[in-house]
Write a protein that holds these residues in place. Structure first.
Motif, mmCIF file in Angstrom:
data_model
loop_
_atom_site.group_PDB
_atom_site.id
_atom_site.type_symbol
_atom_site.label_atom_id
_atom_site.label_comp_id
_atom_site.label_asym_id
_atom_site.label_seq_id
_atom_site.Cartn_x
_atom_site.Cartn_y
_atom_site.Cartn_z
ATOM 1 N N ARG A 1 0.829 -1.214 0.000
ATOM 2 C CA ARG A 1 0.000 0.000 0.000
ATOM 3 C C ARG A 1 0.855 1.252 0.000
ATOM 4 N NH1 ARG A 1 -1.716 3.003 4.150
ATOM 5 N NH2 ARG A 1 -1.012 1.439 5.654
ATOM 6 N N ARG A 2 1.927 1.255 0.810
ATOM 7 C CA ARG A 2 2.784 2.431 0.874
ATOM 8 C C ARG A 2 3.538 2.655 -0.446
ATOM 9 N NH1 ARG A 2 2.003 6.371 3.965
ATOM 10 N NH2 ARG A 2 4.222 6.873 3.863
ATOM 11 N N SER A 3 3.932 1.570 -1.098
ATOM 12 C CA SER A 3 4.632 1.738 -2.378
ATOM 13 C C SER A 3 3.696 2.321 -3.435
ATOM 14 C CB SER A 3 5.183 0.390 -2.850
ATOM 15 O OG SER A 3 4.124 -0.531 -3.113
ATOM 16 N N TRP A 4 2.434 1.912 -3.421
ATOM 17 C CA TRP A 4 1.476 2.485 -4.383
ATOM 18 C C TRP A 4 1.169 3.945 -4.049
ATOM 19 C CZ3 TRP A 4 -0.055 1.661 -9.088
ATOM 20 C CH2 TRP A 4 -1.179 2.301 -9.567
ATOM 21 N N ASP A 5 1.030 4.269 -2.782
ATOM 22 C CA ASP A 5 0.814 5.662 -2.390
ATOM 23 C C ASP A 5 1.991 6.534 -2.809
ATOM 24 O OD1 ASP A 5 -1.612 4.984 -1.311
ATOM 25 O OD2 ASP A 5 -0.888 4.898 0.766
ATOM 26 N N LEU A 6 3.220 6.007 -2.657
ATOM 27 C CA LEU A 6 4.398 6.761 -3.077
ATOM 28 C C LEU A 6 4.394 6.989 -4.581
ATOM 29 C CD1 LEU A 6 7.162 8.027 -2.419
ATOM 30 C CD2 LEU A 6 8.159 5.741 -2.670
ATOM 31 N N PHE A 7 3.991 5.991 -5.335
ATOM 32 C CA PHE A 7 3.962 6.140 -6.790
ATOM 33 C C PHE A 7 2.942 7.192 -7.210
ATOM 34 C CE2 PHE A 7 2.261 5.137 -10.975
ATOM 35 C CZ PHE A 7 3.403 5.043 -11.740
ATOM 36 N N VAL B 1 6.859 13.140 -11.332
ATOM 37 C CA VAL B 1 6.857 14.536 -10.925
ATOM 38 C C VAL B 1 7.803 14.670 -9.739
ATOM 39 C CG1 VAL B 1 5.498 16.472 -10.071
ATOM 40 C CG2 VAL B 1 4.495 14.871 -11.716
ATOM 41 N N GLY B 2 8.863 15.428 -9.893
ATOM 42 C CA GLY B 2 9.811 15.575 -8.805
ATOM 43 C C GLY B 2 10.953 14.586 -8.926
ATOM 44 N N LEU B 3 11.818 14.610 -7.914
ATOM 45 C CA LEU B 3 13.041 13.811 -7.934
ATOM 46 C C LEU B 3 12.824 12.372 -7.487
ATOM 47 C CD1 LEU B 3 15.510 16.467 -6.425
ATOM 48 C CD2 LEU B 3 15.080 15.940 -8.848
ATOM 49 N N ARG B 4 11.703 12.077 -6.827
ATOM 50 C CA ARG B 4 11.497 10.726 -6.289
ATOM 51 C C ARG B 4 10.702 9.825 -7.228
ATOM 52 N NH1 ARG B 4 9.267 10.653 -0.396
ATOM 53 N NH2 ARG B 4 7.571 11.853 -1.377
ATOM 54 N N GLY B 5 10.414 10.298 -8.443
ATOM 55 C CA GLY B 5 9.613 9.505 -9.374
ATOM 56 C C GLY B 5 10.291 8.204 -9.758
ATOM 57 N N GLU C 1 9.178 4.223 -8.885
ATOM 58 C CA GLU C 1 8.987 3.164 -9.885
ATOM 59 C C GLU C 1 9.818 1.930 -9.532
ATOM 60 O OE1 GLU C 1 9.804 4.614 -13.762
ATOM 61 O OE2 GLU C 1 8.230 6.154 -13.725
ATOM 62 N N THR C 2 11.072 2.147 -9.176
ATOM 63 C CA THR C 2 11.944 1.022 -8.833
ATOM 64 C C THR C 2 11.421 0.272 -7.621
ATOM 65 O OG1 THR C 2 13.841 2.229 -9.725
ATOM 66 C CG2 THR C 2 14.300 0.377 -8.251
ATOM 67 N N TYR C 3 10.973 1.018 -6.625
ATOM 68 C CA TYR C 3 10.472 0.394 -5.398
ATOM 69 C C TYR C 3 9.235 -0.454 -5.682
ATOM 70 C CZ TYR C 3 8.853 0.157 -0.535
ATOM 71 O OH TYR C 3 8.439 -0.276 0.700
ATOM 72 N N LEU C 4 8.273 0.085 -6.434
ATOM 73 C CA LEU C 4 7.050 -0.647 -6.735
ATOM 74 C C LEU C 4 7.336 -1.855 -7.623
ATOM 75 C CD1 LEU C 4 3.967 -0.845 -6.557
ATOM 76 C CD2 LEU C 4 3.833 0.749 -8.501
ATOM 77 N N ARG C 5 8.188 -1.691 -8.631
ATOM 78 C CA ARG C 5 8.499 -2.806 -9.537
ATOM 79 C C ARG C 5 9.182 -3.945 -8.786
ATOM 80 N NH1 ARG C 5 11.697 -0.301 -12.679
ATOM 81 N NH2 ARG C 5 13.664 -1.147 -11.894
ATOM 82 N N TRP D 1 6.826 -2.565 -17.585
ATOM 83 C CA TRP D 1 8.171 -2.266 -17.105
ATOM 84 C C TRP D 1 9.045 -3.501 -17.282
ATOM 85 C CZ3 TRP D 1 6.383 0.128 -11.835
ATOM 86 C CH2 TRP D 1 5.930 1.433 -12.059
ATOM 87 N N THR D 2 10.218 -3.309 -17.835
ATOM 88 C CA THR D 2 11.166 -4.401 -18.006
ATOM 89 C C THR D 2 11.775 -4.755 -16.650
ATOM 90 O OG1 THR D 2 11.684 -3.665 -20.246
ATOM 91 C CG2 THR D 2 13.245 -5.180 -19.195
ATOM 92 N N VAL D 3 11.844 -6.027 -16.359
ATOM 93 C CA VAL D 3 12.407 -6.496 -15.087
ATOM 94 C C VAL D 3 13.917 -6.365 -15.148
ATOM 95 C CG1 VAL D 3 12.657 -8.470 -13.547
ATOM 96 C CG2 VAL D 3 10.487 -8.051 -14.716
ATOM 97 N N GLN D 4 14.486 -5.688 -14.139
ATOM 98 C CA GLN D 4 15.928 -5.505 -14.057
ATOM 99 C C GLN D 4 16.564 -6.660 -13.283
ATOM 100 O OE1 GLN D 4 17.245 -3.011 -15.785
ATOM 101 N NE2 GLN D 4 15.184 -2.262 -16.326
ATOM 102 N N ALA D 5 17.866 -6.766 -13.420
ATOM 103 C CA ALA D 5 18.582 -7.866 -12.761
ATOM 104 C C ALA D 5 18.509 -7.752 -11.241
ATOM 105 C CB ALA D 5 20.037 -7.900 -13.220
ATOM 106 N N ASP D 6 18.497 -6.517 -10.712
ATOM 107 C CA ASP D 6 18.473 -6.349 -9.262
ATOM 108 C C ASP D 6 17.068 -6.380 -8.686
ATOM 109 O OD1 ASP D 6 17.643 -4.060 -10.442
ATOM 110 O OD2 ASP D 6 18.917 -2.691 -9.279
ATOM 111 N N ASP D 7 16.057 -6.709 -9.495
ATOM 112 C CA ASP D 7 14.685 -6.828 -9.005
ATOM 113 C C ASP D 7 14.340 -8.240 -8.558
ATOM 114 O OD1 ASP D 7 14.246 -4.164 -9.607
ATOM 115 O OD2 ASP D 7 13.452 -4.583 -11.609
#
Length: 294
Positions: A200-206, A217-221, A225-229, A282-288
């Motif tokens: 829930r918090r990751s979606w609210d942040l997104f 929008v802003g520097l945390r965009g 995305e990385t956190y939610l993915r 979103w393409t899955v990254q190696a560190d995900d």
């Protein structure tokens, strides 16, 4: 008056005490010529009743208990119970454990207080430490008591594209991650809200760092995305969405928003149709992946 009173066998001194030269009086005979039992402590039968009582109450007639004559039983103290019944080593362990628990409780209460308190010097200087302690398990908010409390149910869903062993590509159906968290909590006597709050918090942040067109929008965009993915990829791998030989290539996330039904006694009319918000693939990254987390 004669020195001997009539009807008395003893000579009286002026204070009523027998004189020193008073002769012994033989014991009166009982019925059938038997001798009467001796008076206590050798007091003559014809003596005064006052003298007999005084003689009976003399302290030398009631000796103290001796070794041969045991005294009253000694009172034993009540047996110790609880912590007092433990040995000294165990008492020290219990005391240390209680001190640690008390310190942890005081620390937790202080952190929560700083979290809900207005901004001050401590929160400005140590705000990161307070947030790391409180989020996500001990989050505090005023949504329940706000003038306009939350009136929508928001579910986060995800689907994936998986590369199969034969070189093909398959697309999974939608996984309702919020519904999975709800089923894990329902009927559980000791539920954990960690995964639920994390999602829930990751979606609210997104949503707070992106506009309606899903542009940051802003520097945390990018961080949002990385956190939610990463959260949804880990949930898919742990749920075995890829199968035995599949490889996760990309994911798509969407939200499903439905209004909370109005109470039966109210006149408010709300729509019961869900509203979806789909994000791009979103393409899955190696560190995900799970291996990178380990």
């Amino acid at each position: 008056m004669d020195a001997y009173d009539q009807g008395s066998n003893a000579r009286r001194e002026p204070d009523g005490v027998p004189g020193p030269t008073e002769p012994a009086v033989p014991a009166a005979a009982g019925p059938e010529g038997e001798s009467a039992p001796p008076e206590p402590d050798g007091i003559p039968a014809g003596g005064s009743g006052v003298l007999r009582a005084a003689a009976v109450g003399r302290p030398e007639d009631h000796p103290e208990p001796s070794e041969d004559r045991p005294g009253p039983p000694e009172a034993h103290p009540d047996p110790r119970t609880g912590v007092a019944a433990l040995s000294l080593g165990h008492q020290i362990v219990v005391a240390v454990a209680l001190a640690v628990v008390a310190a942890a409780v005081c620390l937790h209460i202080g952190m929560v207080f700083l979290h809900v308190a207005p901004p001050n010097t401590l929160t400005k200087k140590h705000g990161t430490v307070v947030d790391d302690w409180v989020f996500p398990e001990f989050e505090q908010n005023w949504k329940l008591f706000a003038p306009n409390p939350l009136q929508q149910n928001i579910a986060v869903q995800v689907r994936a594209r998986v590369a199969t062993a034969d070189g093909g590509m398959r697309e999974t159906g939608w996984y309702d991650l919020s519904a999975q968290d709800g089923r894990a909590i329902d009927g559980n006597l000791l539920p954990s809200h960690t995964q639920q709050n994390e999602l829930r918090r990751s979606w609210d942040l997104f949503t707070s760092t992106h506009d309606a067109d899903n542009r940051p929008v802003g520097l945390r965009g990018a961080l949002a995305e990385t956190y939610l993915r990463r959260i949804v990829v880990l949930r898919l791998e742990r749920g075995d969405a890829t199968g035995r030989s599949g490889v996760l290539k990309s994911v798509q996330i969407r939200s499903r928003v439905t209004n909370v039904p109005a109470p039966t006694w109210g006149n408010e009319k709300v729509s019961d149709q869900p509203v979806y918000r789909e994000l791009p693939w979103w393409t899955v990254q190696a560190d995900d992946t799970e291996e990178s987390v380990r």
